[in-house]
Design a protein around this motif. Structure first.
Motif, PDB file in Angstrom:
ATOM      1  N   ASP A 212     -17.379  17.594  40.549  1.00 28.91           N
ATOM      2  CA  ASP A 212     -17.072  17.133  39.191  1.00 28.91           C
ATOM      3  C   ASP A 212     -18.110  17.565  38.159  1.00 28.91           C
ATOM      4  OD1 ASP A 212     -14.754  15.864  40.109  1.00 28.91           O
ATOM      5  OD2 ASP A 212     -15.846  14.015  40.553  1.00 28.91           O
ATOM      6  N   ARG A 213     -18.797  18.657  38.426  1.00 27.60           N
ATOM      7  CA  ARG A 213     -19.714  19.219  37.442  1.00 27.60           C
ATOM      8  C   ARG A 213     -19.207  20.591  37.006  1.00 27.60           C
ATOM      9  NH1 ARG A 213     -21.884  15.581  34.853  1.00 27.60           N
ATOM     10  NH2 ARG A 213     -19.797  14.876  35.433  1.00 27.60           N
ATOM     11  N   ALA A 214     -19.904  21.205  36.073  1.00 27.02           N
ATOM     12  CA  ALA A 214     -19.470  22.489  35.519  1.00 27.02           C
ATOM     13  C   ALA A 214     -19.277  23.523  36.627  1.00 27.02           C
ATOM     14  CB  ALA A 214     -20.497  22.988  34.506  1.00 27.02           C
ATOM     15  N   LYS A 215     -18.221  24.290  36.513  1.00 26.71           N
ATOM     16  CA  LYS A 215     -17.874  25.253  37.554  1.00 26.71           C
ATOM     17  C   LYS A 215     -17.901  26.693  37.071  1.00 26.71           C
ATOM     18  CE  LYS A 215     -17.712  22.619  41.012  1.00 26.71           C
ATOM     19  NZ  LYS A 215     -18.922  21.960  40.536  1.00 26.71           N
ATOM     20  N   GLY A 216     -18.743  26.934  36.057  1.00 27.67           N
ATOM     21  CA  GLY A 216     -18.955  28.308  35.625  1.00 27.67           C
ATOM     22  C   GLY A 216     -17.772  28.885  34.864  1.00 27.67           C
ATOM     23  N   GLY A 217     -17.707  30.179  34.859  1.00 25.56           N
ATOM     24  CA  GLY A 217     -16.666  30.889  34.127  1.00 25.56           C
ATOM     25  C   GLY A 217     -17.209  31.519  32.860  1.00 25.56           C
ATOM     26  N   ALA A 218     -16.725  32.703  32.545  1.00 24.47           N
ATOM     27  CA  ALA A 218     -17.118  33.408  31.324  1.00 24.47           C
ATOM     28  C   ALA A 218     -15.932  34.250  30.869  1.00 24.47           C
ATOM     29  CB  ALA A 218     -18.340  34.280  31.578  1.00 24.47           C
ATOM     30  N   TYR A 219     -15.798  34.365  29.552  1.00 29.68           N
ATOM     31  CA  TYR A 219     -14.680  35.115  28.978  1.00 29.68           C
ATOM     32  C   TYR A 219     -15.140  35.865  27.737  1.00 29.68           C
ATOM     33  CZ  TYR A 219     -11.681  32.080  31.810  1.00 29.68           C
ATOM     34  OH  TYR A 219     -11.083  31.419  32.853  1.00 29.68           O
ATOM     35  N   VAL A 220     -14.481  36.971  27.485  1.00 26.60           N
ATOM     36  CA  VAL A 220     -14.556  37.620  26.186  1.00 26.60           C
ATOM     37  C   VAL A 220     -13.173  37.486  25.558  1.00 26.60           C
ATOM     38  CG1 VAL A 220     -14.941  39.757  24.916  1.00 26.60           C
ATOM     39  CG2 VAL A 220     -16.314  39.249  26.951  1.00 26.60           C
ATOM     40  N   PHE A 221     -13.086  36.675  24.502  1.00 29.47           N
ATOM     41  CA  PHE A 221     -11.842  36.486  23.761  1.00 29.47           C
ATOM     42  C   PHE A 221     -11.870  37.368  22.517  1.00 29.47           C
ATOM     43  CE2 PHE A 221     -12.521  32.048  25.508  1.00 29.47           C
ATOM     44  CZ  PHE A 221     -11.493  32.079  26.436  1.00 29.47           C
ATOM     45  N   TYR A 222     -10.715  37.951  22.184  1.00 24.61           N
ATOM     46  CA  TYR A 222     -10.632  38.737  20.955  1.00 24.61           C
ATOM     47  C   TYR A 222      -9.212  38.672  20.424  1.00 24.61           C
ATOM     48  CZ  TYR A 222     -10.892  42.665  17.693  1.00 24.61           C
ATOM     49  OH  TYR A 222     -10.838  43.451  16.565  1.00 24.61           O
ATOM     50  N   GLN A 223      -9.072  38.094  19.234  1.00 27.58           N
ATOM     51  CA  GLN A 223      -7.781  37.978  18.568  1.00 27.58           C
ATOM     52  C   GLN A 223      -6.728  37.344  19.474  1.00 27.58           C
ATOM     53  OE1 GLN A 223      -6.910  41.887  16.963  1.00 27.58           O
ATOM     54  NE2 GLN A 223      -8.353  41.611  15.271  1.00 27.58           N
ATOM     55  N   GLY A 224      -7.139  36.269  20.141  1.00 27.82           N
ATOM     56  CA  GLY A 224      -6.213  35.494  20.956  1.00 27.82           C
ATOM     57  C   GLY A 224      -5.930  36.065  22.331  1.00 27.82           C
ATOM     58  N   LYS A 225      -6.638  37.109  22.703  1.00 26.74           N
ATOM     59  CA  LYS A 225      -6.432  37.718  24.008  1.00 26.74           C
ATOM     60  C   LYS A 225      -7.716  37.668  24.835  1.00 26.74           C
ATOM     61  CE  LYS A 225      -2.925  40.924  22.255  1.00 26.74           C
ATOM     62  NZ  LYS A 225      -2.540  42.344  22.093  1.00 26.74           N
ATOM     63  N   VAL A 226      -7.556  37.729  26.135  1.00 21.49           N
ATOM     64  CA  VAL A 226      -8.699  37.804  27.038  1.00 21.49           C
ATOM     65  C   VAL A 226      -9.001  39.271  27.300  1.00 21.49           C
ATOM     66  CG1 VAL A 226      -9.574  37.263  29.336  1.00 21.49           C
ATOM     67  CG2 VAL A 226      -8.180  35.588  28.111  1.00 21.49           C
ATOM     68  N   VAL A 227     -10.163  39.709  26.855  1.00 18.56           N
ATOM     69  CA  VAL A 227     -10.571  41.104  27.028  1.00 18.56           C
ATOM     70  C   VAL A 227     -11.232  41.312  28.392  1.00 18.56           C
ATOM     71  CG1 VAL A 227     -12.044  42.951  26.106  1.00 18.56           C
ATOM     72  CG2 VAL A 227     -10.855  41.395  24.546  1.00 18.56           C
TER      73      VAL A 227
END
Length: 245
Positions: A212-227
């Motif tokens: 129940d703690r943070a489980k990571g993850g990273a994203y680059v979002f651009y104009q509503g899309k996942v790059v």
């Protein structure tokens, strides 16, 4: 510019371990050609490091001229890589949730203080404070700005957000949704919220090896899309090369 979003393990109230993590990934990512390593919100001390009882919290935040900050500046300088990391800051007795960015020469180029109040308990006294300014800063010809976690969700800040005019927006967070809840209930909302700005948004969360703690993850979002994406569930690094839009 090559940017490494370090969605890696942090430990609550363990500055020694967390600084070793910063050093480890700064070294490894620099060897891989990174120009900038970005770590999540409150990475140095951990998101739940404060009790919000002032007398009990005095020893937790660190100043900009503390030994811990000096050490991170040394890491950046010796590995020739810029580092951006979250920490709880003490400025003359006032506490902030801040994101510091240091250059590859170890110089402090930005110290953004979270402007939304969601990082603290409602009972917190007036010494637990929010920042009041957005900043634009440049490294290697690329301009950056920073928002921290709930800043993107605070309607009172939408005017400030609409004025952001940088090449890249860093969005360090600490969110502890389960992986299932993230995809079922949260992910689309976070992606949609990133559309408040026209530039790439670099989202990075920490990983905590507890239930129940943070489980990571990273994203680059651009104009509503996942790059680019690094799905939550385990620690890792998302590498992104920015070449303009």
């Amino acid at each position: 510019m090559k940017i490494s979003l370090c969605a890696v393990e942090q430990r609550l109230n363990d500055k020694v371990f967390n600084m070793k993590q910063i050093e480890k990934y700064a070294r490894e990512e620099a060897e891989n050609g990174a120009n900038l390593c970005v770590f999540g919100e409150s990475f140095l001390q951990g998101f739940e490091c404060l009790s919000f009882v002032y007398k009990d919290d005095v020893g937790v935040p660190v100043t900009q001229n503390s030994n811990e900050i000096a050490e991170i500046r040394r890491i950046a300088r010796e590995n020739e890589v810029a580092i951006s990391f979250g920490y709880i800051e003490n400025d003359h007795g006032a506490f902030y949730s801040s994101q510091m960015t240091v250059t590859k020469r170890g110089e402090i180029i930005n110290n953004y203080r979270r402007m939304s109040p969601g990082w603290k308990e409602p009972s917190a006294c007036s010494d637990y404070r929010e920042g009041s300014k957005l900043y634009l800063y440049k490294m290697d010809g690329v301009s950056f700005s920073t928002l921290i976690c709930g800043d993107f969700w605070d309607e009172d800040l939408y005017t400030y957000i609409s004025m952001i005019d940088s090449d890249i927006l860093l969005w360090p967070v600490f969110v502890d949704f389960s992986v299932k809840d993230w995809f079922k209930n949260e992910f689309e909302d976070y992606k949609k919220q990133s559309q408040l700005v026209p530039m790439p948004v670099l989202f990075v969360n920490s990983f905590v090896d507890e239930v129940d703690r943070a489980k990571g993850g990273a994203y680059v979002f651009y104009q509503g899309k996942v790059v680019e994406k690094l799905e939550p569930g385990e620690a890792g690094v998302l590498r992104y090369e920015f070449g303009g839009c």
